[in-house]
Scaffold this motif. Structure first.
Motif, PDB file in Angstrom:
ATOM      1  N   UNK A 252     -26.989   5.735  77.259  1.00  0.00           N
ATOM      2  CA  UNK A 252     -25.786   6.339  78.209  1.00  0.00           C
ATOM      3  C   UNK A 252     -24.314   5.719  77.698  1.00  0.00           C
ATOM      4  N   UNK A 253     -24.376   4.818  77.030  1.00  0.00           N
ATOM      5  CA  UNK A 253     -22.783   4.330  76.799  1.00  0.00           C
ATOM      6  C   UNK A 253     -22.299   4.835  75.668  1.00  0.00           C
ATOM      7  N   UNK A 254     -23.065   5.829  74.831  1.00  0.00           N
ATOM      8  CA  UNK A 254     -22.626   6.097  73.579  1.00  0.00           C
ATOM      9  C   UNK A 254     -22.210   7.425  73.521  1.00  0.00           C
ATOM     10  N   UNK A 255     -21.063   7.694  72.561  1.00  0.00           N
ATOM     11  CA  UNK A 255     -20.443   8.823  72.044  1.00  0.00           C
ATOM     12  C   UNK A 255     -21.239   9.287  70.969  1.00  0.00           C
ATOM     13  N   UNK A 256     -22.321  10.393  71.086  1.00  0.00           N
ATOM     14  CA  UNK A 256     -22.990  10.871  69.828  1.00  0.00           C
ATOM     15  C   UNK A 256     -22.380  11.886  69.072  1.00  0.00           C
ATOM     16  N   UNK A 257     -22.326  11.468  67.639  1.00  0.00           N
ATOM     17  CA  UNK A 257     -21.716  12.537  66.899  1.00  0.00           C
ATOM     18  C   UNK A 257     -22.934  13.178  66.222  1.00  0.00           C
ATOM     19  N   UNK A 258     -23.135  14.518  66.371  1.00  0.00           N
ATOM     20  CA  UNK A 258     -24.430  15.039  65.984  1.00  0.00           C
ATOM     21  C   UNK A 258     -24.177  15.720  64.480  1.00  0.00           C
ATOM     22  N   UNK A 259     -25.317  16.195  64.071  1.00  0.00           N
ATOM     23  CA  UNK A 259     -25.451  16.987  62.892  1.00  0.00           C
ATOM     24  C   UNK A 259     -26.508  17.999  63.162  1.00  0.00           C
ATOM     25  N   UNK A 260     -26.240  19.305  62.761  1.00  0.00           N
ATOM     26  CA  UNK A 260     -27.398  20.340  62.573  1.00  0.00           C
ATOM     27  C   UNK A 260     -28.109  20.300  64.188  1.00  0.00           C
ATOM     28  N   UNK A 261     -29.291  20.202  64.253  1.00  0.00           N
ATOM     29  CA  UNK A 261     -30.092  20.592  65.512  1.00  0.00           C
ATOM     30  C   UNK A 261     -29.512  19.424  66.626  1.00  0.00           C
ATOM     31  N   UNK A 262     -29.010  18.231  66.011  1.00  0.00           N
ATOM     32  CA  UNK A 262     -28.934  17.177  67.141  1.00  0.00           C
ATOM     33  C   UNK A 262     -27.466  17.374  67.540  1.00  0.00           C
ATOM     34  N   UNK A 263     -27.511  18.044  68.786  1.00  0.00           N
ATOM     35  CA  UNK A 263     -26.151  18.638  69.008  1.00  0.00           C
ATOM     36  C   UNK A 263     -24.987  17.612  69.443  1.00  0.00           C
ATOM     37  N   UNK A 264     -25.576  16.435  70.096  1.00  0.00           N
ATOM     38  CA  UNK A 264     -24.341  15.415  70.347  1.00  0.00           C
ATOM     39  C   UNK A 264     -23.249  15.873  71.358  1.00  0.00           C
ATOM     40  N   UNK A 265     -22.007  14.889  71.449  1.00  0.00           N
ATOM     41  CA  UNK A 265     -20.948  15.166  72.140  1.00  0.00           C
ATOM     42  C   UNK A 265     -19.881  15.929  71.369  1.00  0.00           C
ATOM     43  N   UNK A 266     -20.169  15.939  70.175  1.00  0.00           N
ATOM     44  CA  UNK A 266     -19.326  16.523  68.935  1.00  0.00           C
ATOM     45  C   UNK A 266     -20.351  16.894  67.975  1.00  0.00           C
ATOM     46  N   UNK A 267     -19.825  17.507  66.914  1.00  0.00           N
ATOM     47  CA  UNK A 267     -21.160  18.119  65.989  1.00  0.00           C
ATOM     48  C   UNK A 267     -20.305  18.319  64.439  1.00  0.00           C
ATOM     49  N   UNK A 268     -20.907  17.500  63.495  1.00  0.00           N
ATOM     50  CA  UNK A 268     -20.176  17.527  62.153  1.00  0.00           C
ATOM     51  C   UNK A 268     -20.376  18.988  61.753  1.00  0.00           C
ATOM     52  N   UNK A 269     -21.669  19.547  61.939  1.00  0.00           N
ATOM     53  CA  UNK A 269     -21.902  20.855  61.263  1.00  0.00           C
ATOM     54  C   UNK A 269     -23.224  21.398  62.067  1.00  0.00           C
ATOM     55  N   UNK A 270     -22.966  22.121  63.036  1.00  0.00           N
ATOM     56  CA  UNK A 270     -23.929  22.733  63.869  1.00  0.00           C
ATOM     57  C   UNK A 270     -25.065  23.441  62.603  1.00  0.00           C
ATOM     58  N   UNK A 271     -24.617  24.154  61.767  1.00  0.00           N
ATOM     59  CA  UNK A 271     -25.295  24.518  60.679  1.00  0.00           C
ATOM     60  C   UNK A 271     -26.300  23.844  59.718  1.00  0.00           C
ATOM     61  N   UNK A 272     -25.731  22.480  59.822  1.00  0.00           N
ATOM     62  CA  UNK A 272     -26.361  21.436  58.950  1.00  0.00           C
ATOM     63  C   UNK A 272     -25.917  21.534  57.552  1.00  0.00           C
ATOM     64  N   UNK A 273     -24.522  21.989  57.384  1.00  0.00           N
ATOM     65  CA  UNK A 273     -23.849  22.409  56.016  1.00  0.00           C
ATOM     66  C   UNK A 273     -23.289  20.852  55.712  1.00  0.00           C
TER      67      UNK A 273
END
Ligand code: TXA
Ligand code: MG
Length: 329
Positions: A252-273
């Protein structure tokens, strides 16, 4: 703060002929300026002037035992500074201009200020491909020493605004050349007699190096105690909050930086590139740092190609931060 600027604000110079001229004028005057490169923004000063280079260390709050990378605009400039063997020359022809830094023997009569090499008899050198950086080096006429343009120990800048936020009032100006599109610092190699040592993974992958050389590529592992590249201390590229890696489900206290399918609060590359992820990494860490969350979590990033360099930076962002580990960059 200096002869050119009376205010304590760092100015963002537009990337037109006036802006470039101003940047060159500051560098001539001995003042470091933030400049765009294709990897990250650099804090550049005249590599021949010890005093100008000392101001880089001062602005970054960086310990002076850590040597800097020299940036050149053409190969003749490099030949005045370092000894090329056949291997180095062929790699330069293949990868320059671009994100490859080579640690090469310093020529005896090279005019490089000793503070740049921290007294070593080798020097790290690269030819950047960013047109603005090249234009500034050409207009100035000498090589520029430039580490990343951030406060020592913090996240590397990929925009002019990142530079201003990190070093405001510590440097006169930063030239705005847009987003640094590789997003990760250059690959650093040392060319030995029978191997190439990868000192820092980066945009040029070990697979690409292996394809262009008959020498084996060995990956150098920093233990933090005895670094070959003094910049290889364990805690690096660190946001102010603690960082957890390989996380699919955030707390709950974390900001998640996602990648690919792991969406997160932010995402490094939604397509997994992975190349896109590298380009977005430091911006995403900056956003996480600015978020209200006390901890940052990061999704798993595959350990292949440039993913190795991404994981290298993430490992440093997540490392424990004691005195031994930090105090670099
Ligand atoms: O992409 C980049 O390389 C950026 C942009 C601005 O060009 N620059 C950059 O510089 O990342 P810096 O100073 O943050 O990193 C320089 C690295 C450090 O890890 C340093 O220890 C290593 O290069 N280095 C410099 N000279 C060396 C030498 N003679 N032997 C071994 N490592 C060296
Ligand atoms: Mg740096």
């Amino acid at each position: 703060m200096n002869a050119f600027f009376s205010s304590n604000e760092t100015i963002i110079l537009p990337c037109d002929s006036k802006g470039i001229e101003k940047a060159v004028q500051l560098i001539r005057g001995g003042y470091p300026v933030g400049l765009p490169t294709e990897t990250v923004y650099g804090l550049a000063a005249d590599a021949f002037s010890g005093e100008a280079v000392a101001r880089i260390y001062q602005a970054k709050g960086r310990p002076s035992f850590n040597p800097l990378i020299i940036h050149i605009a053409h190969i003749e400039q490099a030949a005045e500074i370092v000894e090329f063997n056949d291997e180095a020359l062929s790699l330069a022809q293949k990868f320059w201009p671009g994100a490859l830094t080579m640690v090469l023997p310093l020529k005896k009569d090279a005019k490089i200020a000793s503070i740049v090499t921290a007294g070593l008899d080798t020097v790290a050198i690269r030819m950047p491909s960013h047109p603005v950086m090249r234009q500034v080096i050409k207009a100035f006429g000498h090589p520029l020493a430039a580490p990343s343009a951030n406060k020592s120990g913090s996240i590397s800048p990929t925009t002019a605004l990142h530079v201003k936020e990190s070093l405001n009032g510590k440097i006169a100006a930063v030239l705005d050349g847009g987003i640094a599109d590789k997003g990760l610092e250059s690959t650093i190699i040392y060319i030995g007699a029978d191997e190439i040592k990868l000192l820092r993974p980066g945009p040029i992958t070990s697979e690409e190096l292996a394809q262009s050389s008959h020498l084996p590529i060995t990956e150098y592992k920093a233990d933090g105690q005895n670094p070959v590249a003094p910049g290889q201390l364990v805690s690096h590229y660190a946001p102010s909050q603690p960082v957890r890696l390989n996380i699919s489900q955030k707390e709950a206290d974390e900001w998640l930086i996602g990648f690919g399918d792991i969406a997160g609060d932010d995402n490094l590359s939604p397509s997994g590139d992975l190349t896109e992820a590298a380009a977005h990494l430091f911006s995403a860490l900056h956003r996480g740092e600015k978020s209200a969350y006390p901890r940052i979590a990061i999704a798993p990033i595959p350990l292949e190609g440039i993913g190795k360099a991404i994981n290298d930076r993430l490992g440093r962002a997540a490392a424990p931060r004691d005195e031994q580990n930090t105090s670099q960059r």
